[in-house]
Design an enzyme around this catalytic site. Structure first.
Site, PDB file in Angstrom:
ATOM      1  CG  ASP B 391      -1.757   1.097   1.421  1.00 47.80           C
ATOM      2  OD1 ASP B 391      -2.284   1.525   0.392  1.00 47.80           O
ATOM      3  OD2 ASP B 391      -1.942   1.571   2.550  1.00 47.80           O
ATOM      4  CG  ASP B 762      -1.674   2.040   6.628  1.00 50.61           C
ATOM      5  OD1 ASP B 762      -2.145   1.765   5.513  1.00 50.61           O
ATOM      6  OD2 ASP B 762      -1.478   3.190   7.018  1.00 50.61           O
ATOM      7  CG  ASP B 766      -4.012  -1.575   2.731  1.00 49.05           C
ATOM      8  OD1 ASP B 766      -4.241  -1.301   1.545  1.00 49.05           O
ATOM      9  OD2 ASP B 766      -3.529  -0.776   3.545  1.00 49.05           O
TER      10      ASP B 766
END
Lengths: 334, 1037
Positions: B391, B762, B766
Site C-alpha cells: 500500500d 495499514d 488493505d
C-alpha cells in the site's frame, strides 16, 4: 522477562561462526582422512590376519544321503534327523593350520537360521526366566506357552524350545581336549536376566520336540548353552559360543571331533559349522573393516587429488557476486 | 434479490432478517471438538498419522509400542486445539465488546438505549458525533439544517478525508419502505429506492445513492447527531447461508464492509505445501512398497517360511492372515514420514514467530508497539517472497504532507532554510501585507474542499480530501491566513486577526484528466467574484493570460521537482458578474446532463479557466518513511519484485514511486501507462505496453507499468492472459485508484502464477489484500487496527521506524535460523541414502559371533546418530553456541540416555551400551560410518558450492569474506534479506525461465539516491492518446 527480551538470544545476536567450504578446508579434510584411515585399515587387516580360524561344515557330511534326487535326499535327511532312536554320532578330523594360543574359542555356526524372525524373537517372557514366582506368566510365549492341561512351560517360548543341541567332543592324539563351558554366557545374563532359582518345568514334554532339553534340577542361569542361545542373533548366519579350549594348539596337530548331530537344519536347508578360532583386539576374523578403511582412505586421497587438480586448472573465486543469477543478463550493457 | 426495509417497523423485519450480532467465532462450545478435529484431520498428513496410530493398536502387526505414535499425536492435536480455542475465545471477547456497545435507537419518537447486537433492520439508529456506525444505515436526519453530515471512511477505504453524506431529498417521513438490493460488496454504490407511506407522499419513489448512506465502521464527524434506518445488519440471513455454504469460517458479516473484507483463507506455507505433497508422494510410494513386499512376504512365508520348523506357523491362519505382512510393512515404512517432523516444524515456527515478537529493532520507538506475529505457522515463507505488494499511504509514506517551499511572483521562499514557514523574508512579507503574498495565501486557504474542525479546546484541525490540500491550508494558517469555519457555502477566514468571508459559488472539481481544481467565490464584503485555481503545472501554466512571464514559475517547478517535492501552481482571475452568471447557467446544465456528464463538465470548466494570473508555485513534501528508498532498492537488487497498489491518484503514485526508488529515473527506467476508458482503448494500451516490455526485457532497462483501477478492471476481466504475462515480465507495477477487492485480485493473480507474495498495508482497505497474500503484514498505525488484526504479522506504527527494514529483518532472521527446519526436512532424504552405508557397515563389522541382536541394533542406531550429527553440522551455515549445543549435545545425550538405560537390569538392553563402548571395533565402526557417509556428501557439496553455487552460497561466501556485496546492505548489516530470496532446497515453486532485469549490483553507490532523484527526472511516457508512442519529456509536478 524483560531480561529475556533483551538477551542476545532473543535478539539473535549470539556470536556465530559461519564456516564455509573453502577449497583448502575441504582438501585438508580429505587428505587427513586418507592419511589416518589407511594405517588404521592396515593394522586392522594384520590383526585379522593373526586370527587362526578352523571352520568345518559338517551338516552334509554327517548325514547319510545317497540319492541323485534332491527331493529324496531331503525327505531322507529329515527322516534321519527326526528319528530319535538312531545314533547320530559323526566323527571329523581337523588339522590345525597355525599355532593357536589359548584361549581358543569353539563356536557353532548356523546359516540360514532366522533367529530374527518376528514370530520367533517375540516368543519369550523374560520375567518368567528371571523370577521363580512368575513361572505362570507365559504371555507372548505362544505357541510354546503351556501344556494342554494348562501347566506353564518353563522356560516358555519358541526360542528356548528350539535350543541348539549338537554336542562336540574334542580329542588330540587320542587325549581328550577339554572344552570349558563355564562362563560362555554374558555375565549380565547369568546374574540378572536369568534367575538362579528358576528351574525348568514341563520343558520339551509335549509331543512336538524342538531342540535341546534342559536339566530340571539345575537353575536356568547355570545352563549357559540356553543363555547363549537366547541371545538371539540379528542376522541369519551367526556363530554362538560353545566353549573354550584352554590349552595351546600346535601347528599340524590333528584334532578329532565327535559330533552328536542332533539339530535339525535340514528342513530349511540350513548349514551347520564348527568353528575353532583365536581372537585379537578386533575380535574374531574380520577383514571387512580393514579393507573398507583402506578403500575409504584411498578414495579420500584420490578425491583430494582431483580437487587440487581441478582447483589448479580452473580456479574460481568465492563469493563473486557476478555469478548471481539476477546479475547475469546476456544483453547487459554497462 | 431485493429486500424491503420498513422504516421503524420491527415486527415486519424481525422474522426475515437477522439482528446485528457480530460473530467472528469459528466454534461454539458444542461443536468445538468435532469441528476442530475435523479441520485438523482435513490435512493429509494428520490423516496419515491417525491411520498409522490406529494400525499400531493391533499388537499382531505393530513393531513398536503404540504410545510412541499416540503420545506425540495427541500432544500435537491438544496443542493446536488449545491454541485455536484460545484464539476463538479472544475473538468471542472482542465480539462481545462490539455487540454490547450501547447505541441509541429511536422508536415511536422515543430515544432508547439498546445494545448494538439488538439493532434490527428498519430500526432508526441515532448517532452522536464521533460515534462509530454500527451497521449500514440510510440517512434520515442530521443536526445540520441542510441535511448534511460528515463521515470518516478511513476504516472502509483508507481515505482519511471527511465525506459528505446527505439525507434523501424530501425525506422527513418516519414511515416508509426502502427497496434495496441484496447485500453486495461494492462500497461505492448503493442503488436503492425509498417510498414513503401515506400520509406523507403517496407512492412516490425517491432514488437513494451511496451519498445517503452511513456504512458500518465509518465514524460520524463534525456533525452533532445523525440518524438513519438500518438496512443491512452485520449478520444477515441470506449471507449467513451463502457463507456457510462456502463453509470457510462462517463469518456472517454482511454489511458492506463485511462483504468487502472477504473471507480469510487458511494460509499454508511453501514448506507446508511441500511437506503435504511429499507426504502424499511418500504415501503412494509406501503403498507400492507395501504391496510388493507384502506379496513377496506372503509368498516367502508359504514356500520357505513354513519350512522353518522353529517358527511354527499355524497350519490354518485367520482370514486376515494375508493382510498381516503388508500391514507390518506399512508400519515399518511409516517412519518415512516421521511424526517428529510435524512436532519440530511447529515448534521451530513458533520460535521464529517469537523471535519476531522479541526483536528490539522492530519496536516502534515512538509508540513502543512491538511487532507481533499472529500467524506462527508461516514465518519461514518470509524468506521466499518474490513479490511484495504494498500500500502507499501510511506504508511507504508517512501520510503526512508538509508545505516546504514556495515561489511567489518570482521570489523563492524557503530555499535557504528548507522550510518556507520559517523563512524570515516570507514572514516579513506576510506581516507587511504584500499583495501577491496575500493573494497566494488566500488561494491556499480557499481553493479546496477542506473542512475545518474546531475541537473543544479551540484549536482547528482540517479534514481534507487530499493531503495536499490539508498541507496547504495548514501552511496558510501558520502564515496567519486562518481558515476558520465552513458553514455550508460560507467560508470564514481570518487574516492577521481581521475576518474575511467568502461564499463559494461553484466548485470545479479535480479530475485526473483536468489535473486542476478551481473554486468560484464571492467576496462577501466587496461582492467581487473570483476564480481561484490550483493544479499541476502543465495544466495551469498554459492557461495564463497573454503577457505573463511564466518562465520563473516553470523554473521553480523544475527546481522543486528535482528535489522530489510535489508542486502545485496557484492562480486566480477576477470574474465579471455577467460572465459568471452566463457560465454558471451552462455549468448547471452540464452538471445535470445524463450523457457524458464528466466530459461536458470538464468542457464547461475550461471555458472559465483561462487568462489566469499565476500567483506562485507551492512545493509540498510527502515524507517517506525513514529508510524506505534504501530498503526498496536493496530488496529490488535481491530480485524481489515490488508492486504498489494504492487508492491514490496516478500522479501521486508515480511521484511517490519515483522518490522511493520504486522506479528508476529516466535513462534506466521507463514508465508505461495502461489506461483507457473503453475495452478497446485498454486493450490497445495493454498490448502496446506488453510489446514494449517484451522488447526492453533484454535491455538493461527498468520497466514499470502503471495502471489505474478502471483499466485494471477491464484488463482483469477481458485480457487476463495478456495482463498476467505483463505481470510476470514486469518487475515493478503501480496500480492506482484500485479498490480493496482489486488489490486482492492482483494478489491472487500473482499467486496463481506460483509466486510467493507478501502484502503490506495499514488501512482497512488493505485487509483483503493482506488476507489473500501468502504473507500479510499489517501496520497498526494511523488508520486503525483493522489491517493489523487481519494480518499475519503486525508491526508497530511505522513513523520513526523503518518499516521495510523490519520486513527485511524478519526475512533475514528467518534465513539464518531456518536451517534447522531445512535440516529436519532434508534429514529423511539424507538418511535414506546413508542408511545403506550404516546398514552395510554394521552387518559386516558385526557379523557372526558378534551378531547379537541388541548389540547390532545399537551399533546401527549409534551409526545413524553419529552420521546425523555430522550431516546437520555440514548443513548448518551458522554456528552459535546453540547450534553446537544442539548438534553435539544431541550426540552426547544419546550416549548418556543409553548408558542410563543400560544400567537398568530390567531393561532389554541391560549392559549393552557398556559392552559396546569397551569394544574398539565399535568406535572403529563409528568412525568408518561417519567417514563413508559424509565423504561423498562433503565432496558433492563442495563441488556444488564452488562450481555451481546457488545464490545463497555466493552471498554466504561473500559475507564471510567481507566482500563487496556488503555495500548493498547500506541500511544496517541486518538487512541482507535479499540473500534469502530463495532457500534453494525448498524453492519448489520457483518459476522457470524467468530472466530478470539487469541490475548493476555494485556499479553505483546506492546512497546517492535518497529523496532527491537526481537531475534527470524524465520519463518516457507512452500515452495511449499518442498512437505513435511519441515520447515527450515530462516535468514532474
Amino acid at each position: 522477562m524483560e531480561l529475556l527480551n533483551h538477551s542476545r538470544f532473543t535478539q539473535q545476536e549470539l556470536p556465530a561462526c559461519k564456516p564455509i567450504l573453502t577449497p583448502a578446508l575441504v582438501m585438508a579434510t580429505f587428505i587427513v582422512i586418507g592419511i589416518t584411515f589407511i594405517p588404521i585399515g592396515l593394522s586392522h587387516l594384520s590383526a585379522s590376519e593373526n586370527v587362526v580360524e578352523l571352520v568345518d561344515q559338517y551338516d552334509e557330511v554327517c548325514i547319510p544321503a545317497d540319492s541323485p534326487d534332491p527331493d529324496v535326499v531331503y525327505s531322507k535327511r529329515i527322516g534321519y534327523i527326526q528319528d530319535e532312536t538312531t545314533d547320530k554320532t559323526c566323527i571329523r578330523t581337523l588339522i590345525v593350520p597355525k599355532k593357536m594360543k589359548q584361549p581358543i574359542f569353539v563356536y557353532y555356526q548356523l546359516d540360514q537360521f532366522y533367529q530374527n524372525h518376528r514370530r520367533y524373537v517375540k516368543s519369550r517372557n523374560d520375567e518368567q526366566y528371571r523370577d521363580p514366582s512368575a513361572s505362570a506368566k507365559t504371555t507372548n510365549c505362544e505357541p510354546e506357552a503351556q501344556l494342554s492341561e494348562g501347566q506353564p512351560i518353563v522356560p516358555c517360548g519358541l526360542i528356548a524350545w528350539s535350543l541348539f543341541n549338537d554336542t562336540y567332543t574334542l580329542s588330540r592324539n587320542d587325549v581328550a581336549l577339554p572344552i570349558n563351558k563355564k562362563g560362555i554366557a554374558w555375565e549380565s545374563d547369568r546374574t540378572h536376566k536369568f534367575g538362579d532359582n528358576v528351574y525348568s518345568k514341563n520343558f520339551q514334554n509335549r509331543s512336538l520336540i524342538g531342540g535341546g532339553k534342559l536339566i530340571d534340577n539345575i537353575p536356568l542361569n547355570q545352563q549357559e548353552d540356553l543363555l547363549v542361545w537366547m541371545r538371539t542373533a540379528a542376522l541369519p548366519n551367526f556363530r554362538k559360543l560353545y566353549g573354550r579350549i584352554e590349552t595351546d594348539l600346535e601347528v599340524n596337530e590333528i584334532i578329532k571331533v565327535v559330533i552328536q548331530n542332533n539339530y535339525n537344519t535340514y528342513s530349511f536347508n540350513g548349514k551347520k559349522k564348527l568353528v575353532i578360532s583365536t581372537t585379537t583386539w578386533i575380535g574374531g576374523k574380520n577383514d571387512f573393516l580393514g579393507m573398507v578403511y583402506i578403500i575409504v582412505g584411498g578414495v579420500c586421497l584420490l578425491i583430494a587429488l582431483v580437487f587440487i587438480t581441478v582447483y589448479l586448472i580452473k580456479p574460481r573465486p568465492l563469493g563473486d557476486p557476478s555469478y548471481l543469477s539476477w546479475n547475469k543478463n546476456p544483453a547487459s550493457v554497462q | 434479490m431485493k429486500r424491503y426495509v420498513y422504516i421503524n417497523d420491527e415486527n415486519l423485519a424481525k422474522d426475515i432478517y437477522c439482528d446485528n450480532r457480530i460473530s467472528n467465532r469459528k466454534y461454539t462450545i458444542w461443536n468445538f471438538l468435532p469441528k476442530n478435529l475435523w479441520e485438523q484431520f482435513s490435512r493429509f498428513m494428520n490423516q496419515y498419522f491417525l491411520l498409522i496410530a490406529c494400525l499400531q493398536l493391533w499388537s499382531l502387526i505393530t513393531p513398536v509400542n503404540p504410545a510412541s505414535t499416540w503420545g506425540p499425536l495427541i500432544f500435537i492435536f491438544a496443542v493446536s486445539a488449545s491454541k485455536e480455542a484460545w484464539d476463538d475465545y479472544n475473538r468471542y471477547l472482542l465480539d462481545k465488546k462490539a455487540n454490547e456497545k450501547e447505541v441509541w435507537i429511536v422508536r415511536q419518537g422515543i430515544r432508547k438505549l439498546i445494545q448494538a447486537q439488538d439493532i434490527c433492520i428498519g430500526n432508526i439508529v441515532w448517532l452522536r458525533e464521533n460515534d462509530e456506525v454500527p451497521c449500514d444505515l440510510v440517512l434520515l436526519g442530521t443536526a445540520d439544517p441542510q441535511g448534511f453530515c460528515y463521515v470518516e471512511t478511513a476504516a472502509l477505504d483508507g481515505e482519511t478525508d471527511l465525506k459528505t453524506r446527505s439525507i434523501p431529498s424530501a425525506c422527513m417521513g418516519i414511515d416508509g419502505v426502502i427497496e434495496c438490493p441484496s447485500p453486495d460488496k461494492d462500497i461505492r454504490r448503493f442503488d436503492a429506492n425509498m417510498r414513503l407511506f401515506p400520509p406523507f407522499l403517496d407512492n412516490d419513489v425517491f432514488p437513494l445513492t451511496i451519498k445517503n448512506t452511513l456504512l458500518q465502521s465509518c465514524y460520524l464527524r463534525n456533525t452533532e447527531w445523525a440518524c438513519g434506518v438500518a438496512v443491512y445488519t452485520v449478520e444477515d440471513f441470506y449471507h449467513v447461508c451463502v457463507e456457510m455454504i462456502r463453509g470457510i469460517c462462517g463469518i456472517g458479516n454482511q454489511t458492506k464492509l463485511g462483504m468487502c473484507r472477504g473471507i480469510p483463507e487458511p494460509k499454508l506455507t511453501a514448506v507446508d505445501a511441500m511437506i503435504d505433497k511429499l507426504t502424499g508422494a511418500i504415501f503412494v510410494f509406501q503403498i507400492v512398497v507395501v504391496i510388493v513386499l507384502g506379496i513377496a512376504g506372503n509368498v516367502w512365508k508359504d514356500t520357505e517360511g513354513r519350512k522353518l520348523w522353529y517358527v511354527r506357523y499355524p497350519k490354518e491362519g485367520p482370514w486376515y492372515e494375508l493382510l498381516v505382512i503388508p500391514l507390518r510393512f506399512e508400519l515399518l515404512c511409516s517412519i518415512m514420514i516421521p511424526i517428529s517432523i510435524k512436532v519440530s516444524l511447529d515448534l521451530v515456527k513458533s520460535l521464529y514467530a517469537k523471535f519476531i515478537d522479541w526483536d528490539d529493532q522492530m519496536v516502534d520507538p515512538e509508540t513502543g508497539i512491538r511487532s507481533n506475529a499472529t500467524n506462527t505457522a508461516i514465518s519461514e515463507d518470509l524468506g521466499q517472497v518474490e513479490y511484495i505488494l504494498t500500500d502507499k499511504t501510511g506504508t511507504l509514506t508517512e501520510n503526512k504532507m508538509i508545505f516546504k517551499r514556495c515561489c511567489i511572483s518570482g521570489r523563492f521562499y524557503g530555499n535557504e532554510s528548507g522550510d518556507a514557514l520559517t523563512d524570515a523574508q516570507l514572514l516579513n512579507d506576510v506581516s507587511t501585507g504584500s499583495a501577491d503574498v496575500i493573494k497566494f495565501l488566500k488561494v491556499m486557504a480557499i481553493c479546496n474542499t477542506v473542512i475545518p474542525v474546531r475541537s473543544k479546546s479551540g484549536t482547528i484541525s482540517y479534514k481534507a480530501l487530499s493531503q495536499d490540500e490539508e498541507a496547504l491550508v495548514c501552511a496558510a494558517s501558520r502564515l496567519r491566513m486562518i481558515f476558520e469555519n465552513k458553514n455550508g457555502n460560507i467560508l470564514d477566514i481570518k487574516f492577521n486577526a481581521s475576518p474575511l468571508r467568502y461564499e463559494v459559488l461553484d466548485t470545479l472539481e479535480f479530475t485526473s484528466d483536468r489535473k486542476r481544481m478551481s473554486v468560484v467565490v464571492r467576496d462577501c464584503q466587496s461582492g467581487e467574484i473570483f476564480l481561484l485555481s490550483k493544479g499541476a503545472d502543465e495544466t495551469i501554466l498554459p492557461l495564463t493570460y497573454t503577457g505573463q512571464q511564466v518562465r520563473t514559475f516553470a523554473e521553480a517547478v523544475e527546481q522543486y521537482a528535482q528535489m522530489g517535492l510535489r508542486t502545485l501552481c496557484l492562480a486566480w482571475r477576477k470574474l465579471d458578474e455577467g460572465e459568471y452568471q452566463e457560465w454558471a447557467s451552462m455549468f448547471k446544465e452540464a452538471n445535470s446532463t445524463l450523457v457524458d456528464r464528466e466530459w461536458r463538465v470538464a468542457e464547461v470548466c475550461q471555458r472559465l479557466e483561462h487568462d489566469l494570473e499565476i500567483l506562485g508555485v507551492a512545493a509540498i513534501e510527502d515524507r517517506l518513511q525513514e529508510g524506505v528508498p534504501e530498503t526498496i532498492e536493496t530488496l529490488r537488487k535481491a530480485g524481489i519484485n515490488f508492486w504498489m497498489l494504492t487508492g491514490d491518484k496516478m500522479n501521486t503514485a508515480i511521484q511517490i514511486a519515483l522518490s522511493c526508488n520504486f522506479v528508476s529515473p529516466e535513462p534506466k527506467g521507463q514508465l508505461l501507462i495502461i489506461d483507457g476508458k473503453t475495452e478497446d482503448e485498454v486493450c490497445r494500451s495493454l498490448e502496446r505496453v506488453l510489446l514494449t516490455t517484451r522488447i526492453t526485457e533484454s535491455e538493461p532497462k527498468d520497466v514499470a507499468f502503471v495502471v489505474d483501477g478502471w483499466a485494471l478492471e477491464i484488463a482483469l476481466k477481458h485480457y487476463r492472459k495478456a495482463f498476467t504475462e505483463l505481470a510476470i515480465l514486469s518487475r515493478t507495477a503501480i496500480c492506482c485508484r484500485v479498490t480493496p477487492s482489486q488489490k486482492a485480485q492482483l494478489v491472487e493473480l500473482l499467486k496463481l502464477c506460483d509466486y510467493r507474495t507478501l502484502a503490506i498495508g495499514d488501512g482497512g482497505n488493505d485487509v483483503r489484500m493482506i488476507q489473500q497474500a501468502d504473507i500479510g503484514v499489517g501496520i497498526s498505525g494511523r488508520e486503525g487496527l483493522q489491517a493489523a488484526r487481519a494480518a499475519d504479522y503486525s508491526i508497530g506504527s511505522v513513523s520513526g521506524t523503518s518499516l521495510f527494514n523490519s520486513v527485511s529483518l524478519m526475512a533475514y532472521n528467518v534465513f539464518y535460523t531456518s536451517v534447522p527446519v531445512l535440516v529436519s526436512v532434508l534429514d529423511k532424504d539424507l538418511s535414506e541414502r546413508t542408511a545403506i552405508v550404516v546398514f552395510v557397515i554394521t552387518i559386516h563389522s558385526y557379523a557372526f559371533e558378534k551378531s547379537e541382536m541388541e548389540e547390532v541394533a545399537m551399533v546401527a542406531l549409534s551409526g545413524c546418530i553419529w552420521l546425523q550429527a555430522f550431516v546437520v553440522a555440514l548443513e548448518t551455515n551458522s554456528f552459535t553456541i546453540l547450534q553446537h549445543l544442539a548438534i553435539w549435545g544431541n550426540l552426547l545425550g544419546f550416549y548418556v540416555i543409553n548408558w542410563i538405560v543400560s544400567a537398568i537390569p530390567a531393561s532389554g538392553m541391560y549392559t549393552i551400551m557398556f559392552r559396546l563402548c569397551k569394544q574398539p571395533s565399535y568406535w572403529v565402526t563409528m568412525i568408518l560410518i561417519v567417514a563413508t557417509g559424509m565423504g561423498p556428501v562433503l565432496a558433492l557439496k563442495y563441488l556444488r558450492y564452488t562450481y555451481r553455487s546457488s545464490k545463497i552460497n555466493i552471498l554466504q561466501q561473500a559475507e564471510r569474506l567481507g566482500g563487496p556485496i556488503l555495500s548493498l546492505g547500506i541500511i544496517e548489516p541486518q538487512s541482507r534479506s535479499p540473500l534469502d530470496k530463495d532457500l534453494a532446497p525448498l524453492s519448489i515453486t520457483q518459476p522457470k525461465n524467468r530472466t530478470s532485469v539487469y541490475e548493476p549490483l555494485l556499479s553505483e553507490s546506492p546512497s546517492a539516491t535518497r529523496r532527491s532523484i537526481g537531475p534527470a527526472q524524465r520519463f518516457d511516457y507512452f500515452q495511449s492518446q499518442s498512437p505513435l508512442a511519441s515520447t515527450y519529456t515530462r516535468k514532474d509536478n
